[in-house]
Enzyme design. Sequence first.
Site, PDB file in Angstrom:
ATOM      1  N   ASP A 130       0.846  -1.195   0.000  1.00  0.00           N
ATOM      2  CA  ASP A 130       0.000   0.000   0.000  1.00  0.00           C
ATOM      3  C   ASP A 130       0.888   1.254   0.000  1.00  0.00           C
ATOM      4  O   ASP A 130       1.892   1.317   0.713  1.00  0.00           O
ATOM      5  CB  ASP A 130      -0.908  -0.016   1.242  1.00  0.00           C
ATOM      6  CG  ASP A 130      -2.054   0.969   1.145  1.00  0.00           C
ATOM      7  OD1 ASP A 130      -3.213   0.525   1.067  1.00  0.00           O
ATOM      8  OD2 ASP A 130      -1.791   2.191   1.155  1.00  0.00           O
ATOM      9  N   ASN A 157     -13.138  -3.138   2.550  1.00  0.00           N
ATOM     10  CA  ASN A 157     -14.160  -2.089   2.599  1.00  0.00           C
ATOM     11  C   ASN A 157     -15.050  -2.150   1.357  1.00  0.00           C
ATOM     12  O   ASN A 157     -14.547  -2.236   0.234  1.00  0.00           O
ATOM     13  CB  ASN A 157     -13.487  -0.713   2.680  1.00  0.00           C
ATOM     14  CG  ASN A 157     -12.613  -0.578   3.922  1.00  0.00           C
ATOM     15  OD1 ASN A 157     -12.933  -1.128   4.966  1.00  0.00           O
ATOM     16  ND2 ASN A 157     -11.517   0.153   3.807  1.00  0.00           N
ATOM     17  N   GLN A 188     -14.386   2.700   1.566  1.00  0.00           N
ATOM     18  CA  GLN A 188     -13.781   2.317   0.280  1.00  0.00           C
ATOM     19  C   GLN A 188     -13.499   3.566  -0.546  1.00  0.00           C
ATOM     20  O   GLN A 188     -14.403   4.376  -0.789  1.00  0.00           O
ATOM     21  CB  GLN A 188     -14.711   1.369  -0.504  1.00  0.00           C
ATOM     22  CG  GLN A 188     -14.067   0.830  -1.779  1.00  0.00           C
ATOM     23  CD  GLN A 188     -14.939  -0.165  -2.538  1.00  0.00           C
ATOM     24  OE1 GLN A 188     -16.107  -0.374  -2.201  1.00  0.00           O
ATOM     25  NE2 GLN A 188     -14.368  -0.776  -3.564  1.00  0.00           N
ATOM     26  N   HIS A 212     -10.522  -4.941  -3.259  1.00  0.00           N
ATOM     27  CA  HIS A 212      -9.179  -5.253  -2.746  1.00  0.00           C
ATOM     28  C   HIS A 212      -9.308  -5.690  -1.298  1.00  0.00           C
ATOM     29  O   HIS A 212     -10.215  -5.268  -0.585  1.00  0.00           O
ATOM     30  CB  HIS A 212      -8.227  -4.060  -2.876  1.00  0.00           C
ATOM     31  CG  HIS A 212      -8.777  -2.784  -2.336  1.00  0.00           C
ATOM     32  ND1 HIS A 212      -9.685  -2.019  -3.035  1.00  0.00           N
ATOM     33  CD2 HIS A 212      -8.573  -2.152  -1.162  1.00  0.00           C
ATOM     34  CE1 HIS A 212     -10.010  -0.966  -2.307  1.00  0.00           C
ATOM     35  NE2 HIS A 212      -9.360  -1.026  -1.158  1.00  0.00           N
ATOM     36  N   HIS A 238      -7.218  -5.844   2.203  1.00  0.00           N
ATOM     37  CA  HIS A 238      -6.043  -5.329   2.902  1.00  0.00           C
ATOM     38  C   HIS A 238      -5.442  -6.421   3.782  1.00  0.00           C
ATOM     39  O   HIS A 238      -6.168  -7.130   4.488  1.00  0.00           O
ATOM     40  CB  HIS A 238      -6.441  -4.181   3.842  1.00  0.00           C
ATOM     41  CG  HIS A 238      -6.951  -2.952   3.164  1.00  0.00           C
ATOM     42  ND1 HIS A 238      -6.178  -1.830   2.959  1.00  0.00           N
ATOM     43  CD2 HIS A 238      -8.167  -2.647   2.664  1.00  0.00           C
ATOM     44  CE1 HIS A 238      -6.893  -0.894   2.375  1.00  0.00           C
ATOM     45  NE2 HIS A 238      -8.115  -1.359   2.192  1.00  0.00           N
TER      46      HIS A 238
HETATM   47  P1  5GP Z   1      -9.780   1.517   0.566  1.00  0.00           P
HETATM   48  O1  5GP Z   1      -9.883   2.714   1.475  1.00  0.00           O
HETATM   49  O2  5GP Z   1     -10.464   1.741  -0.767  1.00  0.00           O
HETATM   50  O3  5GP Z   1     -10.195   0.241   1.225  1.00  0.00           O
HETATM   51  O4  5GP Z   1      -8.239   1.336   0.301  1.00  0.00           O
HETATM   52  C1  5GP Z   1      -7.550   1.897  -0.759  1.00  0.00           C
HETATM   53  C2  5GP Z   1      -6.088   1.751  -0.430  1.00  0.00           C
HETATM   54  O5  5GP Z   1      -5.349   1.899  -1.608  1.00  0.00           O
HETATM   55  C3  5GP Z   1      -5.580   2.813   0.561  1.00  0.00           C
HETATM   56  O6  5GP Z   1      -4.996   2.162   1.670  1.00  0.00           O
HETATM   57  C4  5GP Z   1      -4.571   3.604  -0.261  1.00  0.00           C
HETATM   58  O7  5GP Z   1      -3.454   3.998   0.495  1.00  0.00           O
HETATM   59  C5  5GP Z   1      -4.187   2.622  -1.347  1.00  0.00           C
HETATM   60  N1  5GP Z   1      -3.827   3.228  -2.623  1.00  0.00           N
HETATM   61  C6  5GP Z   1      -4.526   4.175  -3.309  1.00  0.00           C
HETATM   62  N2  5GP Z   1      -3.919   4.462  -4.480  1.00  0.00           N
HETATM   63  C7  5GP Z   1      -2.819   3.659  -4.537  1.00  0.00           C
HETATM   64  C8  5GP Z   1      -1.779   3.503  -5.522  1.00  0.00           C
HETATM   65  O8  5GP Z   1      -1.747   4.142  -6.569  1.00  0.00           O
HETATM   66  N3  5GP Z   1      -0.810   2.582  -5.244  1.00  0.00           N
HETATM   67  C9  5GP Z   1      -0.821   1.834  -4.087  1.00  0.00           C
HETATM   68  N4  5GP Z   1       0.175   0.971  -3.923  1.00  0.00           N
HETATM   69  N5  5GP Z   1      -1.774   1.970  -3.143  1.00  0.00           N
HETATM   70  C10 5GP Z   1      -2.762   2.875  -3.376  1.00  0.00           C
END
Ligand code: 5GP
Length: 139
Positions: A32, A88, A95, A101, A103
């Site tokens: 991440d 999420n 999300q 995805h 985590h």
């Molecule tokens: P969500 O909040 O949708 O469950 O998680 C999205 C996750 O993706 C977040 O933890 C954020 O830091 C990560 N993330 C967002 N954009 C990128 C990216 O371009 N590259 C990587 N490696 N992680 C990302």
Amino acid sequence: MKDQNCIFCKIANGEIPSNTVYEDENFRVILDLSPASKGHALILPKEHAENLFTLPEETAQGAILVAKKVGAAMMEALSCTGLNLVQNNGASAGQTVMHFHLHLIPRYDGDGAMVQWEPHSSDPAEQEQIAEKIREALA
Ligand code: 5GP
Ligand code: ZN
């Protein structure tokens, strides 16, 4: 199917470089960009699906198997003492990227990573009503 405007489709399929820790035919696991703890990783299916509910059954099953395999390697490699799986669905659940995805968040004693919720008291009558509603939806 890939979604041309989806950043996780591009990362999962190697069009945008990432710190990949695992890859197979159906998944890529990356670190991440803004980790909750050291080693925070994301399991990305290569096929686009917005969330758990639009994910094909086989992919949902596969994601858990990847979590088991990569999570075990992370426990060993990072010497973490625990690991949270977080997933999420929907903006109100946190999300931010609308490509499913999962985590993998390694935990270290006292790391303060905020993945715990505050427990509230429950009302037995209300609990029964809630359970009944969900059972009805499943029937
Ligand atoms: P969500 O909040 O949708 O469950 O998680 C999205 C996750 O993706 C977040 O933890 C954020 O830091 C990560 N993330 C967002 N954009 C990128 C990216 O371009 N590259 C990587 N490696 N992680 C990302
Ligand atoms: Zn996508």
